[in-house]
Design a protein around this motif. Structure first.
Motif, short mmCIF file in Angstrom:
data_model
loop_
_atom_site.label_atom_id
_atom_site.label_comp_id
_atom_site.label_asym_id
_atom_site.label_seq_id
_atom_site.Cartn_x
_atom_site.Cartn_y
_atom_site.Cartn_z
N SER A 1 17.89 -6.68 26.61
CA SER A 1 18.15 -7.96 27.26
C SER A 1 19.67 -8.11 27.34
N PRO A 2 20.18 -9.02 28.19
CA PRO A 2 21.63 -9.23 28.25
C PRO A 2 22.22 -9.61 26.89
N LEU A 3 21.48 -10.44 26.10
CA LEU A 3 21.96 -10.84 24.78
C LEU A 3 22.07 -9.63 23.86
N THR A 4 21.02 -8.80 23.82
CA THR A 4 21.04 -7.61 22.98
C THR A 4 22.12 -6.64 23.43
N HIS A 5 22.34 -6.57 24.73
CA HIS A 5 23.41 -5.70 25.26
C HIS A 5 24.77 -6.14 24.72
N ASN A 6 25.03 -7.44 24.71
CA ASN A 6 26.30 -7.95 24.20
C ASN A 6 26.44 -7.72 22.69
N ILE A 7 25.33 -7.90 21.97
CA ILE A 7 25.35 -7.64 20.53
C ILE A 7 25.61 -6.17 20.26
N SER A 8 24.95 -5.31 21.05
CA SER A 8 25.16 -3.87 20.91
C SER A 8 26.61 -3.50 21.19
N GLY A 9 27.20 -4.13 22.22
CA GLY A 9 28.60 -3.87 22.55
C GLY A 9 29.53 -4.29 21.44
N THR A 10 29.22 -5.42 20.79
CA THR A 10 30.03 -5.91 19.67
C THR A 10 29.93 -4.96 18.48
N ALA A 11 28.70 -4.53 18.18
CA ALA A 11 28.49 -3.59 17.08
C ALA A 11 29.16 -2.24 17.38
N LYS A 12 29.10 -1.83 18.63
CA LYS A 12 29.74 -0.58 19.04
C LYS A 12 31.24 -0.65 18.84
N ILE B 1 15.80 2.60 21.66
CA ILE B 1 16.69 3.42 20.82
C ILE B 1 17.48 4.42 21.67
N THR B 2 16.80 5.04 22.64
CA THR B 2 17.46 6.02 23.51
C THR B 2 18.54 5.36 24.36
N ALA B 3 18.21 4.19 24.93
CA ALA B 3 19.16 3.48 25.79
C ALA B 3 20.39 3.05 25.01
N VAL B 4 20.19 2.46 23.83
CA VAL B 4 21.31 1.99 23.01
C VAL B 4 22.16 3.17 22.54
N THR B 5 21.50 4.26 22.13
CA THR B 5 22.22 5.45 21.68
C THR B 5 23.07 6.04 22.80
N ALA B 6 22.50 6.12 24.01
CA ALA B 6 23.23 6.65 25.15
C ALA B 6 24.44 5.78 25.47
N PHE C 1 31.37 7.48 35.13
CA PHE C 1 30.26 7.27 36.06
C PHE C 1 28.99 6.88 35.29
N MET C 2 28.73 7.58 34.18
CA MET C 2 27.51 7.33 33.41
C MET C 2 27.52 5.96 32.75
N GLY D 1 23.45 -0.58 32.58
CA GLY D 1 22.28 -1.17 33.22
C GLY D 1 20.99 -0.82 32.51
N TRP D 2 20.90 0.42 32.03
CA TRP D 2 19.71 0.89 31.31
C TRP D 2 19.52 0.11 30.02
#
Length: 348
Positions: free
Chosen positions: A265-276, A18-23, A251-252, A258-259
């Motif tokens: 996971s890479p898949l969740t990262h892409n899904i998070s990016g799409t939702a963002k 939750i912290t990583a996705v929120t950041a 920079f952050m 990466g965090w």
């Protein structure tokens, strides 16, 4: 006691995700809105200078954190040796990197934040094209169908933006060039990463250090030195604070990206990016009090859906490759064991 320990570990894992996705969401969305203000809200017509200054902040932070880490050992941060040979090896990537961040910011300068995602949504399409032309890697038919969906959504979005009277052709062109640059940047990053010991932070430092030099003739050609010199807020503290915050956010982004991948996971990262991107679009429409048509929203949905499906299809392909690799390794291991057993039987 065992259940309590398991629950504690599970909660700690959830908290980290939750912290990583929120950041990631905060820094990513914050950077887009802040850059939009800097590029169009303060009357400074010098987008390359604003980008150049953010590179200055990134180089300073890399060198500063490396020095602090080495001196005090409070946290771990890779060393940042200044080596002309490494700088030359990274230079081809730096040229693409400069094009990428320049076109990104120029696109954001001319289009609204609500259209920004659609305006540079062809990254996936160019990634498929460049991967085939440069690396010779083919893409599945399902992935190509997803790319066709993204292209349809892009043109529908451009058409609807034009219908609303808010379309900037310059912004669309810069968005397409930004998409191409992002795809090339990902490919060239793989090629030169070994030059910096596979360290992304070190690559970030050298990329931005080279960019400081590469931007100078571009700013001179674009007449930005005069624009900066005669800027009425040149000595305004608030302006420089916002500029520095923009550099820190940039920079952050390298860290929180990466965090998030590490925590999920890479898949969740892409899904998070799409939702963002979807949340960012809605926030922009609300913040700037924009009125959009149903077809305009449909174009955003089509692009988001096509991008999400492409991520899902590619994940399935990677899983199948991994299963095939694991099966081949297991078969090889079994053959070795069988051969060893036969040899033992023969010796008996």
């Amino acid at each position: 006691m065992g259940n309590r320990g398991e629950n504690s570990t599970r909660w700690e894992s959830y908290r980290q995700v939750i912290t990583a996705v929120t950041a990631y969401w905060i820094f990513s969305i914050g950077l887009v809105f802040l850059n939009k203000y800097l590029l169009s809200g303060n009357n400074l017509d010098a987008p390359l200078f604003i980008t150049w200054y953010q590179c200055v902040v990134t180089v300073f932070l890399c060198l500063f954190l490396s020095k602090i880490s080495k001196t005090y050992g409070i946290f771990k941060f890779p060393s940042m040796p200044l080596d002309a040979k490494i700088s030359r090896e990274v230079l081809p990537l730096s040229v693409v990197f400069v094009a990428m961040i320049s076109f990104n910011n120029l696109c954001l300068k001319y289009v609204g934040v609500s259209f920004y995602y659609v305006g540079r949504s062809l990254t996936t399409v160019f990634n498929v094209i460049c991967t085939y032309l440069i690396l010779g890697q083919k893409t599945s038919g399902q992935a190509l169908a997803c790319c066709a969906l993204i292209i349809f959504g892009f043109f529908l979005g451009v058409d609807q933006e034009g219908t609303s009277g808010a379309l900037s052709y310059s912004g669309v062109i810069f968005g397409v060039l930004a998409s191409l640059s992002v795809a090339l940047n990902a490919i060239y990053t793989r090629k030169v990463l070994s030059s910096v010991g596979d360290c992304l932070w070190r690559l970030t430092m050298y990329n931005n250090l080279n960019a400081l030099v590469l931007f100078l003739p571009l700013m001179l050609f674009n007449g930005e030195f005069g624009a900066v010199f005669y800027f009425d807020k040149l000595f305004d503290v608030t302006f420089w604070v916002l500029m520095t915050i923009g550099g820190i956010f940039g920079f952050m982004m390298g860290y929180v990206t990466g965090w998030q991948i590490q925590a999920t996971s890479p898949l969740t990262h892409n899904i998070s990016g799409t939702a963002k991107a979807a949340a960012q679009t809605v926030m922009a429409v609300a913040w700037y009090s924009e009125v959009k048509t149903l077809l305009w929203w449909t174009s955003n949905f089509v692009v988001l859906f096509g991008s999400a499906m492409y991520t899902y299809v590619q994940k399935r392909v990677m899983d199948q490759k991994n299963v095939g690799t694991s099966t081949a390794s297991q078969e090889k291991e079994d053959r070795v064991k069988l051969l060893g057993r036969d040899e033992q039987e023969e010796s008996v």
